[in-house]
Write a protein that holds these residues in place. Sequence first.
Motif, mmCIF file in Angstrom:
data_model
loop_
_atom_site.group_PDB
_atom_site.id
_atom_site.type_symbol
_atom_site.label_atom_id
_atom_site.label_comp_id
_atom_site.label_asym_id
_atom_site.label_seq_id
_atom_site.Cartn_x
_atom_site.Cartn_y
_atom_site.Cartn_z
ATOM 1 N N THR A 79 -2.439 39.069 -8.855
ATOM 2 C CA THR A 79 -2.612 37.610 -8.484
ATOM 3 C C THR A 79 -3.793 36.921 -9.009
ATOM 4 O O THR A 79 -3.261 35.689 -9.559
ATOM 5 C CB THR A 79 -2.614 37.418 -6.715
ATOM 6 N N HIS A 80 -4.572 37.502 -8.766
ATOM 7 C CA HIS A 80 -5.777 36.651 -9.658
ATOM 8 C C HIS A 80 -5.782 36.365 -11.140
ATOM 9 O O HIS A 80 -6.059 35.459 -11.585
ATOM 10 C CB HIS A 80 -7.259 37.532 -9.385
ATOM 11 N N LEU A 81 -5.219 37.147 -11.782
ATOM 12 C CA LEU A 81 -4.855 37.236 -13.168
ATOM 13 C C LEU A 81 -3.916 36.238 -13.374
ATOM 14 O O LEU A 81 -3.897 35.368 -14.486
ATOM 15 C CB LEU A 81 -4.723 38.529 -13.899
ATOM 16 N N GLY A 124 -4.999 32.696 -13.623
ATOM 17 C CA GLY A 124 -5.985 32.599 -14.862
ATOM 18 C C GLY A 124 -7.244 32.283 -13.873
ATOM 19 O O GLY A 124 -8.114 31.682 -14.195
ATOM 20 N N HIS A 125 -7.616 33.587 -13.228
ATOM 21 C CA HIS A 125 -8.965 33.698 -12.363
ATOM 22 C C HIS A 125 -9.233 32.415 -11.438
ATOM 23 O O HIS A 125 -10.280 31.826 -11.661
ATOM 24 C CB HIS A 125 -10.133 33.616 -13.458
ATOM 25 N N GLY A 126 -7.976 32.307 -10.888
ATOM 26 C CA GLY A 126 -8.210 30.865 -9.916
ATOM 27 C C GLY A 126 -9.280 31.299 -8.952
ATOM 28 O O GLY A 126 -9.607 32.584 -8.400
ATOM 29 N N LEU A 134 -16.736 40.019 -6.596
ATOM 30 C CA LEU A 134 -16.779 41.234 -7.532
ATOM 31 C C LEU A 134 -16.303 41.173 -8.742
ATOM 32 O O LEU A 134 -16.220 41.981 -9.762
ATOM 33 C CB LEU A 134 -16.055 42.450 -6.668
ATOM 34 N N CYS A 135 -15.538 40.098 -8.896
ATOM 35 C CA CYS A 135 -14.861 39.749 -10.143
ATOM 36 C C CYS A 135 -15.884 39.159 -11.194
ATOM 37 O O CYS A 135 -16.499 37.806 -11.194
ATOM 38 C CB CYS A 135 -13.648 38.642 -10.081
ATOM 39 N N GLU A 136 -16.208 39.806 -12.373
ATOM 40 C CA GLU A 136 -17.172 39.475 -13.191
ATOM 41 C C GLU A 136 -17.079 38.221 -14.177
ATOM 42 O O GLU A 136 -17.895 37.480 -14.066
ATOM 43 C CB GLU A 136 -17.632 40.626 -13.978
ATOM 44 N N PRO A 137 -15.853 38.128 -14.559
ATOM 45 C CA PRO A 137 -15.743 36.957 -15.168
ATOM 46 C C PRO A 137 -15.981 35.796 -14.138
ATOM 47 O O PRO A 137 -16.701 34.665 -14.842
ATOM 48 C CB PRO A 137 -14.280 36.824 -15.664
ATOM 49 N N CYS A 138 -15.552 35.633 -12.938
ATOM 50 C CA CYS A 138 -15.575 34.399 -12.053
ATOM 51 C C CYS A 138 -17.070 34.461 -11.597
ATOM 52 O O CYS A 138 -17.454 33.239 -11.748
ATOM 53 C CB CYS A 138 -14.913 34.959 -10.775
ATOM 54 N N GLN A 139 -17.707 35.368 -11.707
ATOM 55 C CA GLN A 139 -19.327 35.303 -11.392
ATOM 56 C C GLN A 139 -19.898 34.449 -12.481
ATOM 57 O O GLN A 139 -21.015 33.854 -12.415
ATOM 58 C CB GLN A 139 -19.831 36.615 -10.854
HETATM 59 ZN ZN LIG Z 1 -12.007 36.447 -11.754
#
Ligand SMILES: [Zn+2]
Length: 294
Positions: free
Chosen positions: A102-104, A107-109, A136-141
């Motif tokens: 879902t997250h991908l 688009g990292h919503g 825990l999602c690195e791109p989001c952090q």
């Molecule tokens: Zn993310």
Amino acid sequence: MATEQSARSFRERFDTKCQELFSAKGLNSFYFSNEQYLEIINSVKSAKEAKSKTTLQYRRLKRFDLCSVSGVEKLIAPLSSSETTIKYYVTNDEMFDILHETHLAVGHGGKHRMEKECKKKYKNITQEVIKLYLRLCEPCQKKLKSAKKGIVVKPLVSTEMNSRCQVDLIDMQSNPDGDFKFIMVYQDHLTKFVQLRALTSKRAVEVAYKLLDIFCIFGAPSILQSDNGREFANHVIEELCSMWSGLKIVHGKPRHSQSQGSVERANQDVQNMLMTWMNDENCKRWSEGLKFVQ
Ligand SMILES: [Zn+2]
């Protein structure tokens, strides 16, 4: 592959955190181990069959129903007469894959986007689990850390399409796709409509040439602005005017408090969606991906 490895450790970190959460919640909560899931399925079955039902059985049937998906029995929320979409209960083991997919897909919503998506199909993906996943999602952090805080965004009112447009470049030199090293993001301020083009360089000639393509279809703006600096914008405008003699266009100051909101968001969205596309397709040719992101 590096991405697979990081995906594995992401899952491990998520599972560890979830274990803590699930064990703190105990039975009868929203979280089911595979065993608990099967137990509930069986108790729902017998509740359905029972001629005179106990209070507990009534309560069970109010919360759960069953549905068979290609021969496998699934736990779902009972459908009211007005509802048409089935919402599934998921087991703890299934959480990560569902959240990740879902997250991908969005688009990292963020939190709200994720909640909305998950609610469409699942009954027991809670806010806590979503938050836990996002932390825990690195791109989001990374995105959170780089986000500038406290900017008050006042919308700039454009009354005509094309009156004010913005062109920015996203630097992809660290991740080139063949000859392509930059992404041109062109946005109309009024409609927020975004157009994307892959560029081999950030030379004003090339940018102007791509812009001309867009102008010839959608019309030229009267004001062009850029966050890539006044000099860049001026060079682009010079080139444009030499290619199109009748063009009337001026450089607008990118007044940050006003312009930044939607444009910066667009640039960030483009990068996120492109990264998602490359991951999904297992393809590094982002110049192709741009077409789909567009
Ligand atoms: Zn993310």
